[in-house]
Motif scaffolding. Structure first.
Motif, PDB file in Angstrom:
ATOM      1  N   VAL A 136      -7.509  -1.750   3.838  1.00 44.51           N
ATOM      2  CA  VAL A 136      -8.746  -0.468   4.518  1.00 44.51           C
ATOM      3  C   VAL A 136      -7.431   0.117   4.636  1.00 44.51           C
ATOM      4  O   VAL A 136      -8.025   1.320   4.442  1.00 44.51           O
ATOM      5  CB  VAL A 136      -9.801  -1.401   5.883  1.00 44.51           C
ATOM      6  CG1 VAL A 136     -10.101  -0.359   5.879  1.00 44.51           C
ATOM      7  CG2 VAL A 136     -10.278  -2.646   5.319  1.00 44.51           C
ATOM      8  N   THR A 137      -5.758   0.711   5.563  1.00 41.70           N
ATOM      9  CA  THR A 137      -5.871   1.494   5.719  1.00 41.70           C
ATOM     10  C   THR A 137      -5.208   2.193   4.627  1.00 41.70           C
ATOM     11  O   THR A 137      -5.202   3.340   4.880  1.00 41.70           O
ATOM     12  CB  THR A 137      -4.651   0.847   6.717  1.00 41.70           C
ATOM     13  OG1 THR A 137      -4.813   0.597   7.647  1.00 41.70           O
ATOM     14  CG2 THR A 137      -3.852   2.426   6.947  1.00 41.70           C
ATOM     15  N   ALA A 138      -5.067   1.530   3.719  1.00 40.62           N
ATOM     16  CA  ALA A 138      -4.854   1.898   2.143  1.00 40.62           C
ATOM     17  C   ALA A 138      -5.489   2.728   1.304  1.00 40.62           C
ATOM     18  O   ALA A 138      -5.577   4.099   1.605  1.00 40.62           O
ATOM     19  CB  ALA A 138      -3.883   1.158   1.684  1.00 40.62           C
ATOM     20  N   MET A 171       0.889  -2.259   5.234  1.00 38.46           N
ATOM     21  CA  MET A 171      -0.260  -1.759   5.652  1.00 38.46           C
ATOM     22  C   MET A 171      -1.441  -2.624   4.803  1.00 38.46           C
ATOM     23  O   MET A 171      -1.450  -2.471   3.583  1.00 38.46           O
ATOM     24  CB  MET A 171      -0.189  -0.258   4.674  1.00 38.46           C
ATOM     25  CG  MET A 171      -1.374   0.613   4.746  1.00 38.46           C
ATOM     26  SD  MET A 171      -1.118   2.017   3.778  1.00 38.46           S
ATOM     27  CE  MET A 171       0.404   2.919   4.235  1.00 38.46           C
ATOM     28  N   ASP A 172      -2.276  -2.684   5.432  1.00 40.05           N
ATOM     29  CA  ASP A 172      -3.601  -3.386   4.845  1.00 40.05           C
ATOM     30  C   ASP A 172      -4.187  -2.939   4.022  1.00 40.05           C
ATOM     31  O   ASP A 172      -4.366  -1.089   4.128  1.00 40.05           O
ATOM     32  CB  ASP A 172      -4.208  -3.697   5.850  1.00 40.05           C
ATOM     33  CG  ASP A 172      -4.760  -2.769   7.238  1.00 40.05           C
ATOM     34  OD1 ASP A 172      -6.311  -2.241   6.553  1.00 40.05           O
ATOM     35  OD2 ASP A 172      -4.535  -2.532   8.351  1.00 40.05           O
ATOM     36  N   TYR A 195      -5.679  -7.742   2.874  1.00 36.82           N
ATOM     37  CA  TYR A 195      -4.741  -8.221   3.980  1.00 36.82           C
ATOM     38  C   TYR A 195      -3.781  -8.779   3.194  1.00 36.82           C
ATOM     39  O   TYR A 195      -2.925  -9.283   2.392  1.00 36.82           O
ATOM     40  CB  TYR A 195      -5.308 -10.229   3.808  1.00 36.82           C
ATOM     41  CG  TYR A 195      -6.360 -10.371   4.976  1.00 36.82           C
ATOM     42  CD1 TYR A 195      -6.331 -10.208   6.194  1.00 36.82           C
ATOM     43  CD2 TYR A 195      -7.759 -10.676   4.489  1.00 36.82           C
ATOM     44  CE1 TYR A 195      -7.406 -10.395   6.753  1.00 36.82           C
ATOM     45  CE2 TYR A 195      -8.974 -10.624   5.265  1.00 36.82           C
ATOM     46  CZ  TYR A 195      -8.303 -10.370   6.091  1.00 36.82           C
ATOM     47  OH  TYR A 195      -9.679 -11.027   7.517  1.00 36.82           O
ATOM     48  N   GLY A 217       0.651  -0.861   0.244  1.00 42.58           N
ATOM     49  CA  GLY A 217      -0.004  -0.171   0.035  1.00 42.58           C
ATOM     50  C   GLY A 217       0.748   0.493  -0.294  1.00 42.58           C
ATOM     51  O   GLY A 217       0.872   2.203  -0.852  1.00 42.58           O
ATOM     52  N   LYS A 218       1.830   0.968   0.720  1.00 46.01           N
ATOM     53  CA  LYS A 218       2.949   2.101   0.947  1.00 46.01           C
ATOM     54  C   LYS A 218       3.569   2.775  -0.677  1.00 46.01           C
ATOM     55  O   LYS A 218       2.892   3.544  -1.186  1.00 46.01           O
ATOM     56  CB  LYS A 218       4.438   2.095   1.526  1.00 46.01           C
ATOM     57  CG  LYS A 218       5.346   3.402   2.272  1.00 46.01           C
ATOM     58  CD  LYS A 218       6.087   2.674   2.428  1.00 46.01           C
ATOM     59  CE  LYS A 218       7.062   3.861   2.531  1.00 46.01           C
ATOM     60  NZ  LYS A 218       7.871   4.426   1.728  1.00 46.01           N
ATOM     61  N   GLU A 246     -16.272  -2.080   7.191  1.00 44.70           N
ATOM     62  CA  GLU A 246     -14.720  -1.778   7.407  1.00 44.70           C
ATOM     63  C   GLU A 246     -14.210  -1.106   5.539  1.00 44.70           C
ATOM     64  O   GLU A 246     -13.957  -0.102   5.327  1.00 44.70           O
ATOM     65  CB  GLU A 246     -13.784  -1.826   7.614  1.00 44.70           C
ATOM     66  CG  GLU A 246     -13.686  -2.620   9.208  1.00 44.70           C
ATOM     67  CD  GLU A 246     -14.523  -3.989  10.034  1.00 44.70           C
ATOM     68  OE1 GLU A 246     -14.845  -4.460   9.052  1.00 44.70           O
ATOM     69  OE2 GLU A 246     -13.892  -4.055  10.953  1.00 44.70           O
ATOM     70  N   CYS A 290     -15.236   2.255   3.737  1.00 47.21           N
ATOM     71  CA  CYS A 290     -14.418   3.321   2.013  1.00 47.21           C
ATOM     72  C   CYS A 290     -14.807   3.789   1.183  1.00 47.21           C
ATOM     73  O   CYS A 290     -13.899   3.767  -0.068  1.00 47.21           O
ATOM     74  CB  CYS A 290     -12.719   2.595   2.058  1.00 47.21           C
ATOM     75  SG  CYS A 290     -12.220   1.417   3.374  1.00 47.21           S
ATOM     76  N   MET A 322      -8.449   3.916   2.991  1.00 40.73           N
ATOM     77  CA  MET A 322      -8.929   5.524   3.333  1.00 40.73           C
ATOM     78  C   MET A 322      -7.602   6.483   3.912  1.00 40.73           C
ATOM     79  O   MET A 322      -8.303   7.302   3.306  1.00 40.73           O
ATOM     80  CB  MET A 322      -9.091   4.959   5.431  1.00 40.73           C
ATOM     81  CG  MET A 322      -9.982   4.034   6.118  1.00 40.73           C
ATOM     82  SD  MET A 322     -11.316   5.055   5.434  1.00 40.73           S
ATOM     83  CE  MET A 322     -12.026   5.835   6.658  1.00 40.73           C
ATOM     84  N   LYS A 323      -6.667   5.761   3.829  1.00 39.52           N
ATOM     85  CA  LYS A 323      -5.223   7.400   3.239  1.00 39.52           C
ATOM     86  C   LYS A 323      -5.522   8.229   1.352  1.00 39.52           C
ATOM     87  O   LYS A 323      -5.856   8.484   1.339  1.00 39.52           O
ATOM     88  CB  LYS A 323      -3.934   6.582   3.759  1.00 39.52           C
ATOM     89  CG  LYS A 323      -3.295   6.996   4.041  1.00 39.52           C
ATOM     90  CD  LYS A 323      -2.495   5.616   4.885  1.00 39.52           C
ATOM     91  CE  LYS A 323      -2.267   5.696   6.159  1.00 39.52           C
ATOM     92  NZ  LYS A 323      -1.891   7.300   6.754  1.00 39.52           N
TER      93      LYS A 323
END
Length: 267
Positions: free
Chosen positions: A72-74, A69-70, A65, A39-40, A99, A103, A76-77
């Protein structure tokens, strides 16, 4: 159109890339895929590209999964930078379904990947993404110019030429006939002939007034009086058709993605 594929398993990136290529061959369209193993790296590319830039992504297929960085987090960013990009989650479990849709996910696809499911989602994406992938090439001022259909506001016959007006104010003078223009667009329903030698883009029609078609940029074109009702109805039908397409998509999405929660209700 450019699609980002984000998955920390290379075999899934390869499989998705192949499925997109197969889809393009079947549907005679062009989609570029860009793979990311985390994700980064994806977020860095997404931020640097910017949504409106030529290098931007129209859609993202994101695994949930992933190491580090999972998904969902990616996601949201990503939503913090842009809320229009189409987001599709890929996962081997439905545990993160609530979740994922927080998004504003467009779809949720479980692994192993089904070609039929991927093809249906890609079809739905083409229905809702702004039609930047649809363009024609014309010759104007001895130069070949690529023109996106959503930029064309009107087309006017001028002897053996067409004056193709664009939303940015530019007009292309092309040696082309109206039937040839219609053929180039594939008979796209947004282009409505309102009078002899005059075709307008229904997307830019503001209103019909005094037997004229008034465009958003203030231009007015006379319409065939005897065909006025049919022309107005064609414009309404076009916009109604777009609404029905959206409704059909959400119905398909509900049927494909509805699952029961622990209390017996449906997500």
């Amino acid at each position: 159109m450019k699609i980002a594929l984000v998955d920390d398993e290379p075999e899934y990136l390869d499989e998705m890339s192949k499925l997109v290529r197969d889809f393009c061959i079947q549907h005679c369209c062009q989609i570029e895929t860009v793979p990311f193993l985390n994700g980064k790296d994806f977020l860095e590319a997404f931020e640097n590209g910017g949504f409106s830039a030529n290098s931007s992504f129209s859609a993202v297929f994101m695994d949930i999964y992933m190491d580090g960085m999972d998904g969902v987090t990616a996601a949201m960013k990503m939503r913090g930078m842009d809320n229009r990009c189409v987001l599709v989650f890929l996962t081997s479990s439905m545990d993160f379904m609530p979740e994922a849709f927080s998004c504003h996910a467009f779809e949720y696809i479980t692994k192993p990947l089904s070609p039929q499911r991927i093809f249906q989602v890609l079809t739905d994406i083409l229905d809702v993404v702004p039609p930047l992938q649809k363009y024609i090439e014309v010759v104007s001022d001895r130069k070949t110019v690529r023109v996106f259909l959503d930029e064309i506001t009107s087309v006017i016959t001028d002897a053996h030429y067409l004056d193709i007006a664009l939303s940015g104010g530019e007009t292309l003078h092309c040696r082309l006939t109206m039937p040839e223009f219609v053929e180039l667009t594939g008979g796209d329903s947004r282009f409505l002939p309102v009078n002899k030698g005059i075709t307008v883009n229904a997307e830019y029609i503001l209103e019909f007034e005094n037997n004229c078609c008034v465009m958003e940029n203030g231009a007015k074109f006379p319409i065939r009086v005897r065909s006025r009702l049919q022309i107005e109805q064609a414009a309404k039908d076009y916009h109604f058709g777009k609404i029905r397409e959206r409704q059909a998509h959400f119905a398909r999405r509900t049927a494909a993605d509805g699952i029961k929660k622990g209390d017996g209700t449906w997500i």
